[in-house]
Design a protein around this motif. Structure first.
Motif, PDB file in Angstrom:
ATOM      1  N   GLY A  26     -82.548 -31.773 -19.256  1.00 24.59           N
ATOM      2  CA  GLY A  26     -83.628 -31.536 -20.003  1.00 24.59           C
ATOM      3  C   GLY A  26     -84.671 -32.663 -20.558  1.00 24.59           C
ATOM      4  O   GLY A  26     -85.839 -32.569 -20.961  1.00 24.59           O
ATOM      5  N   LYS A  27     -84.303 -33.772 -20.341  1.00 20.99           N
ATOM      6  CA  LYS A  27     -85.080 -35.072 -20.276  1.00 20.99           C
ATOM      7  C   LYS A  27     -85.976 -35.138 -19.284  1.00 20.99           C
ATOM      8  O   LYS A  27     -85.875 -34.428 -18.048  1.00 20.99           O
ATOM      9  N   GLU A  28     -86.999 -35.605 -19.515  1.00 17.22           N
ATOM     10  CA  GLU A  28     -88.200 -35.929 -18.488  1.00 17.22           C
ATOM     11  C   GLU A  28     -88.001 -37.185 -17.615  1.00 17.22           C
ATOM     12  O   GLU A  28     -87.708 -38.319 -18.167  1.00 17.22           O
ATOM     13  N   PHE A  29     -88.207 -36.945 -16.186  1.00  9.33           N
ATOM     14  CA  PHE A  29     -88.192 -38.039 -15.384  1.00  9.33           C
ATOM     15  C   PHE A  29     -89.367 -38.252 -14.645  1.00  9.33           C
ATOM     16  O   PHE A  29     -90.078 -37.179 -14.168  1.00  9.33           O
ATOM     17  N   PRO A  30     -89.722 -39.096 -14.177  1.00  2.83           N
ATOM     18  CA  PRO A  30     -90.855 -39.294 -13.141  1.00  2.83           C
ATOM     19  C   PRO A  30     -90.484 -39.062 -11.789  1.00  2.83           C
ATOM     20  O   PRO A  30     -89.465 -39.054 -11.313  1.00  2.83           O
ATOM     21  N   SER A  31     -91.515 -38.380 -11.158  1.00  2.00           N
ATOM     22  CA  SER A  31     -91.195 -38.145  -9.858  1.00  2.00           C
ATOM     23  C   SER A  31     -92.576 -38.120  -8.977  1.00  2.00           C
ATOM     24  O   SER A  31     -93.693 -38.353  -9.547  1.00  2.00           O
ATOM     25  N   ALA A  32     -92.506 -38.111  -7.414  1.00  2.72           N
ATOM     26  CA  ALA A  32     -93.638 -38.205  -6.869  1.00  2.72           C
ATOM     27  C   ALA A  32     -94.585 -36.967  -6.994  1.00  2.72           C
ATOM     28  O   ALA A  32     -96.060 -37.194  -6.759  1.00  2.72           O
ATOM     29  N   ASN A  33     -94.165 -35.837  -7.572  1.00  7.64           N
ATOM     30  CA  ASN A  33     -95.061 -34.699  -7.962  1.00  7.64           C
ATOM     31  C   ASN A  33     -95.389 -34.491  -9.367  1.00  7.64           C
ATOM     32  O   ASN A  33     -95.801 -33.508  -9.750  1.00  7.64           O
ATOM     33  N   GLY A  34     -95.028 -35.719 -10.461  1.00  7.60           N
ATOM     34  CA  GLY A  34     -95.351 -35.642 -11.416  1.00  7.60           C
ATOM     35  C   GLY A  34     -93.914 -35.377 -12.306  1.00  7.60           C
ATOM     36  O   GLY A  34     -92.794 -35.151 -11.893  1.00  7.60           O
ATOM     37  N   PRO A  35     -94.067 -35.521 -13.576  1.00  5.60           N
ATOM     38  CA  PRO A  35     -92.847 -35.460 -14.503  1.00  5.60           C
ATOM     39  C   PRO A  35     -91.955 -34.246 -14.219  1.00  5.60           C
ATOM     40  O   PRO A  35     -92.510 -33.182 -13.985  1.00  5.60           O
ATOM     41  N   VAL A  36     -90.875 -34.354 -14.319  1.00 13.43           N
ATOM     42  CA  VAL A  36     -89.758 -33.384 -14.166  1.00 13.43           C
ATOM     43  C   VAL A  36     -88.739 -33.297 -15.086  1.00 13.43           C
ATOM     44  O   VAL A  36     -88.337 -34.230 -15.526  1.00 13.43           O
ATOM     45  N   ARG A  37     -88.201 -32.090 -15.369  1.00 11.63           N
ATOM     46  CA  ARG A  37     -87.037 -31.882 -16.403  1.00 11.63           C
ATOM     47  C   ARG A  37     -86.130 -31.044 -15.990  1.00 11.63           C
ATOM     48  O   ARG A  37     -86.008 -29.928 -15.978  1.00 11.63           O
ATOM     49  N   PRO A  38     -85.044 -31.696 -15.472  1.00 14.33           N
ATOM     50  CA  PRO A  38     -84.035 -31.127 -14.607  1.00 14.33           C
ATOM     51  C   PRO A  38     -83.058 -30.295 -15.827  1.00 14.33           C
ATOM     52  O   PRO A  38     -82.580 -31.074 -16.801  1.00 14.33           O
ATOM     53  N   SER A  39     -82.877 -29.084 -15.520  1.00  8.64           N
ATOM     54  CA  SER A  39     -81.969 -28.405 -16.467  1.00  8.64           C
ATOM     55  C   SER A  39     -80.804 -28.182 -16.296  1.00  8.64           C
ATOM     56  O   SER A  39     -79.659 -27.680 -16.980  1.00  8.64           O
ATOM     57  N   THR A  40     -80.346 -28.552 -14.651  1.00 11.13           N
ATOM     58  CA  THR A  40     -78.896 -28.362 -14.441  1.00 11.13           C
ATOM     59  C   THR A  40     -78.581 -29.823 -13.565  1.00 11.13           C
ATOM     60  O   THR A  40     -79.522 -30.525 -13.137  1.00 11.13           O
ATOM     61  N   SER A  41     -77.183 -29.898 -13.610  1.00 11.93           N
ATOM     62  CA  SER A  41     -76.935 -31.270 -12.587  1.00 11.93           C
ATOM     63  C   SER A  41     -77.228 -31.097 -11.199  1.00 11.93           C
ATOM     64  O   SER A  41     -77.546 -32.023 -10.383  1.00 11.93           O
ATOM     65  N   ALA A  42     -77.404 -29.814 -10.725  1.00 13.19           N
ATOM     66  CA  ALA A  42     -77.606 -29.500  -9.403  1.00 13.19           C
ATOM     67  C   ALA A  42     -79.237 -29.909  -9.292  1.00 13.19           C
ATOM     68  O   ALA A  42     -79.655 -30.662  -8.541  1.00 13.19           O
ATOM     69  N   GLU A  43     -80.180 -29.634 -10.133  1.00 18.38           N
ATOM     70  CA  GLU A  43     -81.560 -30.070 -10.247  1.00 18.38           C
ATOM     71  C   GLU A  43     -81.558 -31.632 -10.525  1.00 18.38           C
ATOM     72  O   GLU A  43     -82.377 -32.311  -9.794  1.00 18.38           O
ATOM     73  N   LEU A  44     -80.604 -32.147 -11.103  1.00 18.24           N
ATOM     74  CA  LEU A  44     -80.845 -33.559 -11.162  1.00 18.24           C
ATOM     75  C   LEU A  44     -80.398 -34.284  -9.894  1.00 18.24           C
ATOM     76  O   LEU A  44     -80.819 -35.474  -9.656  1.00 18.24           O
ATOM     77  N   ALA A  45     -79.238 -33.700  -9.594  1.00 22.37           N
ATOM     78  CA  ALA A  45     -78.750 -34.347  -8.108  1.00 22.37           C
ATOM     79  C   ALA A  45     -80.037 -34.331  -7.001  1.00 22.37           C
ATOM     80  O   ALA A  45     -79.986 -35.357  -6.266  1.00 22.37           O
ATOM     81  N   THR A  46     -80.495 -33.253  -6.912  1.00 18.08           N
ATOM     82  CA  THR A  46     -81.638 -33.072  -5.813  1.00 18.08           C
ATOM     83  C   THR A  46     -82.873 -34.149  -6.341  1.00 18.08           C
ATOM     84  O   THR A  46     -83.389 -34.818  -5.222  1.00 18.08           O
ATOM     85  N   LEU A  47     -82.949 -34.406  -7.301  1.00 18.12           N
ATOM     86  CA  LEU A  47     -84.301 -35.272  -7.996  1.00 18.12           C
ATOM     87  C   LEU A  47     -83.863 -36.821  -7.496  1.00 18.12           C
ATOM     88  O   LEU A  47     -84.770 -37.467  -7.142  1.00 18.12           O
ATOM     89  N   ILE A  48     -82.397 -37.069  -7.855  1.00 21.83           N
ATOM     90  CA  ILE A  48     -81.937 -38.509  -7.506  1.00 21.83           C
ATOM     91  C   ILE A  48     -82.142 -38.675  -6.017  1.00 21.83           C
ATOM     92  O   ILE A  48     -82.476 -39.737  -5.654  1.00 21.83           O
TER      93      ILE A  48
END
Length: 405
Positions: free
Chosen positions: A337-359
């Motif tokens: 639920g925290k905000e992370f920077p990404s190439a496509n703009g800020p992202v708020r992953p809501s699951t660890s699966a989304e966070l792993a993909t973002l990483i």
């Protein structure tokens, strides 16, 4: 309506998340990307020379160019029985051993042999991703019992009692654990084993990480610690982790003679014998010294301490110190639920699966999300990779996860 192309039974199987992450990381590496892979539980060491030499010598012998008994070479089965007694004190005859194509076949053979449709298997969670799929494929029902970091990922008898039903047939027991690295104390092993025996349950125990414990923590085989289990225990093991032989594909199951005979019959139709050359390599491994194992263990211990310290330095990450295997299981629920920077703009992953993909997408570090092993909110990282890659990968995680808002 046309018939489905793929059976419902096979369509229901989830892909191995750990292998999927590893495959994606390797594909990116092959494309020239500097990916650091914490996904697969695979030692970065070469198989010890004396084991490789045994395979070379076997390969030139015509007798090993032929079919051999589906259940395994007699000399290897005898050696596995002797090794088991040496390492855990559990006495078994060669007739109680089935040599399988890696540990995964041992897992499936066991559940296919013991389970009827609807039978329940109590599965301490987080679990290795293959267990529930093998149980379902065999017609069984996995019943998850979750223990979080506040319990050091160790389930209690009270929790197990709460999961017990009239359909319960098997307790799956894994110590040291994949994915958490948790190790049950001798007292805990005995308490859980005696509970299972008192309920008439089978116990299937995966002991593939038996030689990888740290800080003086002992490995305790539930089969030895609880003789009351009698002939209702099956031991799963293999050479992959202890001897850096993941690609050789030799595992085994040890159990009552009737169960092993039935599982051997299954294997005779599924795959027949394990390749003879790896079997002879495995014979050299289980019959030989544990010197190389101890050397690898020193490196794993060093990496264990480094990765735990590095991850715990990240705000929002809590990483208990594992006592065995070569994995850490980091609690990242505070980052969701925290905000992370990404190439496509800020992202708020809501699951660890989304966070792993973002990483993986943003800093090219491959980790496995908790969804592969149970509830969301966790990341599994293997520290079986080299020291330099480990340091680089942790530094990237610190930099990226530290940007959470």
């Amino acid at each position: 309506m046309p018939a489905a192309r793929i059976s419902q039974r096979i369509s229901a199987i989830a892909e191995s998340a750990t292998l999927a992450v590893d495959a994606k990381a390797k594909a990116l590496k092959a494309a020239g990307r500097p990916v650091i892979g914490f996904g697969a539980g695979e030692p970065d060491f070469p198989t010890p020379d004396y084991i490789v030499q045994a395979a070379i010598e076997a390969a030139v012998q015509p007798k090993f160019h032929r079919y051999s008994p589906a259940g395994g070479l007699p000399e290897l089965k005898q050696a596995i029985a002797a090794k088991t007694f040496r390492d855990s004190g559990y006495k078994a005859e060669a007739s109680q051993v089935l040599v399988t194509n890696g540990g995964k076949q041992a897992v499936y053979n066991t559940f296919a042999t013991l389970l009827d449709p609807g039978d329940e298997v109590i599965v301490p969670t987080p679990f290795w991703t293959t267990y529930p799929e093998a149980i379902r494929l065999a017609g069984g029902v996995p019943v998850e019992v979750f223990a979080g970091p506040e319990q050091d990922y160790l389930v209690t008898v009270e929790q197990l009692e709460g999961a017990l039903t009239e359909r319960s047939k098997i307790l799956l027991f894994v110590s040291p654990s994949n994915p958490t690295g948790a190790v049950y104390s001798p007292e805990q092993v005995k308490e859980i084993g005696q509970w299972a025996a008192s309920k008439g349950l089978w116990v299937v125990t995966d002991e593939i990480y038996e030689h990888l414990t740290y800080d003086g923590v002992p490995f305790t085989s539930i089969a030895t610690a609880v003789p009351e289990l009698g002939d209702k225990v099956v031991i799963l093991n293999g050479v992959a982790k202890t001897y850096a032989m993941t690609g050789w594909r030799v595992g085994w199951m040890i159990g009552p003679a009737d169960v092993i005979k039935a599982a051997t019959n299954l294997q005779s139709h599924a795959t027949s014998n394990v390749s003879n050359i790896p079997q002879m390599a495995a014979l050299a491994a289980v019959s030989g010294p544990l010197t190389a194992v101890e050397e690898m263990k020193l490196a794993f211990d060093r990496r264990r301490k480094a990765i735990v310290a590095g991850l715990n330095a990240i705000e929002g990450v809590e990483c208990p110190t594992p006592k065995g295997a070569f994995y850490v299981y980091a609690d990242v629920r505070a980052l969701l639920g925290k905000e992370f920077p990404s190439a496509n703009g800020p992202v708020r992953p809501s699951t660890s699966a989304e966070l792993a993909t973002l990483i993986l997408d943003e800093v090219e570090v491959a980790v496995v999300p908790g969804e592969a092993f149970g509830p969301s909110g966790y990341l599994r990282l293997s520290y079986a990779l080299g020291d330099e890659d480990l340091a680089t990968g942790v530094a990237r995680l610190q930099d990226f996860l530290g940007k959470a808002k």
